[in-house]
Design a protein around this motif. Structure first.
Motif, mmCIF file in Angstrom:
data_model
loop_
_atom_site.group_PDB
_atom_site.id
_atom_site.type_symbol
_atom_site.label_atom_id
_atom_site.label_comp_id
_atom_site.label_asym_id
_atom_site.label_seq_id
_atom_site.Cartn_x
_atom_site.Cartn_y
_atom_site.Cartn_z
ATOM 1 N N ALA A 73 0.856 -1.192 0.000
ATOM 2 C CA ALA A 73 0.000 0.000 0.000
ATOM 3 C C ALA A 73 0.885 1.234 0.000
ATOM 4 C CB ALA A 73 -0.911 0.011 1.217
ATOM 5 N N ILE A 74 0.341 2.296 -0.533
ATOM 6 C CA ILE A 74 1.036 3.581 -0.493
ATOM 7 C C ILE A 74 -0.021 4.658 -0.315
ATOM 8 C CG2 ILE A 74 1.085 3.780 -3.009
ATOM 9 C CD1 ILE A 74 3.839 5.219 -2.628
ATOM 10 N N LYS A 75 0.276 5.622 0.561
ATOM 11 C CA LYS A 75 -0.696 6.698 0.782
ATOM 12 C C LYS A 75 0.036 7.990 1.115
ATOM 13 C CE LYS A 75 -1.658 6.024 5.686
ATOM 14 N NZ LYS A 75 -2.676 5.803 6.686
ATOM 15 N N GLY A 76 -0.695 9.062 1.012
ATOM 16 C CA GLY A 76 -0.141 10.367 1.351
ATOM 17 C C GLY A 76 1.014 10.794 0.465
ATOM 18 N N VAL A 77 0.999 10.377 -0.794
ATOM 19 C CA VAL A 77 2.082 10.742 -1.705
ATOM 20 C C VAL A 77 1.975 12.226 -2.044
ATOM 21 C CG1 VAL A 77 3.121 10.350 -3.978
ATOM 22 C CG2 VAL A 77 2.156 8.429 -2.702
ATOM 23 N N HIS A 78 3.059 12.927 -1.796
ATOM 24 C CA HIS A 78 3.116 14.353 -2.125
ATOM 25 C C HIS A 78 4.418 14.596 -2.886
ATOM 26 C CE1 HIS A 78 2.143 18.576 -1.765
ATOM 27 N NE2 HIS A 78 3.406 18.781 -1.442
ATOM 28 N N ILE A 79 4.287 14.992 -4.147
ATOM 29 C CA ILE A 79 5.464 15.237 -4.983
ATOM 30 C C ILE A 79 5.535 16.722 -5.302
ATOM 31 C CG2 ILE A 79 6.587 14.748 -7.200
ATOM 32 C CD1 ILE A 79 5.239 11.957 -7.083
ATOM 33 N N GLU A 80 6.624 17.352 -4.891
ATOM 34 C CA GLU A 80 6.839 18.779 -5.142
ATOM 35 C C GLU A 80 7.330 19.036 -6.566
ATOM 36 O OE1 GLU A 80 6.346 21.580 -3.299
ATOM 37 O OE2 GLU A 80 5.384 20.332 -1.788
ATOM 38 N N ARG A 81 8.283 18.200 -7.004
ATOM 39 C CA ARG A 81 8.827 18.342 -8.354
ATOM 40 C C ARG A 81 9.570 17.086 -8.738
ATOM 41 N NH1 ARG A 81 13.888 19.656 -9.829
ATOM 42 N NH2 ARG A 81 15.503 20.132 -8.344
ATOM 43 N N LEU A 82 9.807 16.932 -10.023
ATOM 44 C CA LEU A 82 10.526 15.773 -10.536
ATOM 45 C C LEU A 82 12.005 16.123 -10.714
ATOM 46 C CD1 LEU A 82 7.979 14.586 -13.260
ATOM 47 C CD2 LEU A 82 8.254 13.742 -10.909
ATOM 48 N N PRO A 83 12.895 15.189 -10.363
ATOM 49 C CA PRO A 83 14.325 15.444 -10.538
ATOM 50 C C PRO A 83 14.758 15.207 -11.990
ATOM 51 C CG PRO A 83 13.992 13.308 -9.532
ATOM 52 C CD PRO A 83 12.631 13.941 -9.664
ATOM 53 N N LYS A 84 15.812 15.910 -12.384
ATOM 54 C CA LYS A 84 16.353 15.806 -13.738
ATOM 55 C C LYS A 84 17.517 14.824 -13.783
ATOM 56 C CE LYS A 84 16.809 20.395 -13.861
ATOM 57 N NZ LYS A 84 17.191 21.722 -14.314
ATOM 58 N N VAL A 85 17.822 14.387 -14.987
ATOM 59 C CA VAL A 85 18.984 13.540 -15.217
ATOM 60 C C VAL A 85 20.214 14.231 -14.646
ATOM 61 C CG1 VAL A 85 20.520 12.662 -17.034
ATOM 62 C CG2 VAL A 85 18.051 12.347 -17.226
ATOM 63 N N SER A 86 21.056 13.468 -14.006
ATOM 64 C CA SER A 86 22.323 13.856 -13.358
ATOM 65 C C SER A 86 22.137 14.403 -11.939
ATOM 66 C CB SER A 86 23.170 14.818 -14.206
ATOM 67 O OG SER A 86 22.706 16.138 -14.092
ATOM 68 N N GLU A 87 20.903 14.626 -11.513
ATOM 69 C CA GLU A 87 20.696 15.080 -10.139
ATOM 70 C C GLU A 87 20.771 13.879 -9.191
ATOM 71 O OE1 GLU A 87 18.264 19.181 -10.320
ATOM 72 O OE2 GLU A 87 17.002 17.405 -10.568
ATOM 73 N N GLN A 88 21.152 14.157 -7.945
ATOM 74 C CA GLN A 88 21.350 13.108 -6.948
ATOM 75 C C GLN A 88 20.270 13.167 -5.880
ATOM 76 O OE1 GLN A 88 25.365 13.821 -5.607
ATOM 77 N NE2 GLN A 88 26.193 12.495 -7.207
ATOM 78 N N LEU A 89 19.588 12.042 -5.717
ATOM 79 C CA LEU A 89 18.545 11.937 -4.704
ATOM 80 C C LEU A 89 19.116 11.327 -3.432
ATOM 81 C CD1 LEU A 89 15.643 10.409 -6.834
ATOM 82 C CD2 LEU A 89 16.158 12.827 -6.396
ATOM 83 N N GLU A 90 18.584 11.763 -2.308
ATOM 84 C CA GLU A 90 18.891 11.160 -1.016
ATOM 85 C C GLU A 90 17.549 10.842 -0.375
ATOM 86 O OE1 GLU A 90 20.657 12.964 2.916
ATOM 87 O OE2 GLU A 90 22.279 12.605 1.460
ATOM 88 N N THR A 91 17.321 9.568 -0.113
ATOM 89 C CA THR A 91 16.019 9.122 0.360
ATOM 90 C C THR A 91 16.130 8.528 1.749
ATOM 91 O OG1 THR A 91 15.298 8.773 -1.880
ATOM 92 C CG2 THR A 91 14.063 7.631 -0.169
ATOM 93 N N GLU A 92 15.338 9.080 2.654
ATOM 94 C CA GLU A 92 15.322 8.639 4.045
ATOM 95 C C GLU A 92 14.005 7.936 4.336
ATOM 96 O OE1 GLU A 92 14.896 10.836 8.314
ATOM 97 O OE2 GLU A 92 16.428 11.612 6.956
ATOM 98 N N VAL A 93 14.120 6.718 4.836
ATOM 99 C CA VAL A 93 12.943 5.940 5.198
ATOM 100 C C VAL A 93 13.031 5.639 6.694
ATOM 101 C CG1 VAL A 93 11.881 3.664 4.957
ATOM 102 C CG2 VAL A 93 12.542 4.942 2.925
ATOM 103 N N LYS A 94 11.989 6.037 7.420
ATOM 104 C CA LYS A 94 11.895 5.734 8.851
ATOM 105 C C LYS A 94 10.900 4.600 9.031
ATOM 106 C CE LYS A 94 13.141 10.280 10.489
ATOM 107 N NZ LYS A 94 12.771 11.463 11.262
ATOM 108 N N ILE A 95 11.324 3.600 9.777
ATOM 109 C CA ILE A 95 10.484 2.432 10.007
ATOM 110 C C ILE A 95 9.496 2.767 11.122
ATOM 111 C CG2 ILE A 95 10.457 -0.040 10.541
ATOM 112 C CD1 ILE A 95 12.136 0.932 7.955
ATOM 113 N N LEU A 96 8.200 2.707 10.797
ATOM 114 C CA LEU A 96 7.156 2.976 11.782
ATOM 115 C C LEU A 96 6.750 1.696 12.500
ATOM 116 C CD1 LEU A 96 4.914 5.403 9.699
ATOM 117 C CD2 LEU A 96 6.744 5.994 11.314
#
Length: 145
Positions: free
Chosen positions: A91-114
């Motif tokens: 399941a996935i809920k509460g998805v909020h996307i501000e903007r899409l990243p471009k090629v060559s940009e670096q994402l850092e993704t933090e996941v907290k275990i509830l």
């Protein structure tokens, strides 16, 4: 307490931490790991199957977050010398996307275990780009039996 001694960017090790295989690998770094949180990295490349018109699409962001959850589980198994298990998004809920990243940009993704029980993991995740949150969501993943 960070249980990871140093970040992992070696792709042969990353492949041991997640069950996904090319062309759908959406993680290129394990930056942080402890019992309640994991941080992954991804540099967007133009050959990524989720890239369209030089931007990573919404499904690509969601898959990257899901693979970050898989990375959390996979690292637990890796330190016990057991192969990473397969799983899927329950399941996935509460998805909020501000903007899409471009090629060559670096994402850092933090996941907290509830919550984690009987192969089901409930998390809250955020994806940052240059320190700015570009996506947030809550996700439930389930290990394949």
């Amino acid at each position: 307490m960070n249980l990871l001694k140093e970040k992992i960017t070696d792709q042969s090790i990353i492949q041991k931490l997640i069950p996904q295989r090319a062309p759908i690998v959406m993680i290129d770094a394990l930056l942080y790991f402890d019992d309640t949180k994991v941080i992954s990295g991804l540099t967007i490349t133009d050959n990524n199957i989720f890239v369209q018109d030089a931007y990573l699409t919404e499904p690509g962001l969601i898959e990257h977050m899901a693979q970050t959850v898989a990375l959390y589980t996979g690292y637990h198994f890796y330190i016990k010398n057991i192969p990473a298990p397969e799983g899927y998004i329950g399941a996935i809920k509460g998805v909020h996307i501000e903007r899409l990243p471009k090629v060559s940009e670096q994402l850092e993704t933090e996941v907290k275990i509830l919550q984690e029980i009987m192969g089901v993991t409930l998390v809250k995740g955020i994806i940052r780009l240059n320190g700015e949150v570009i996506m947030s969501a809550q996700m439930k993943t389930v290990l394949k039996k």
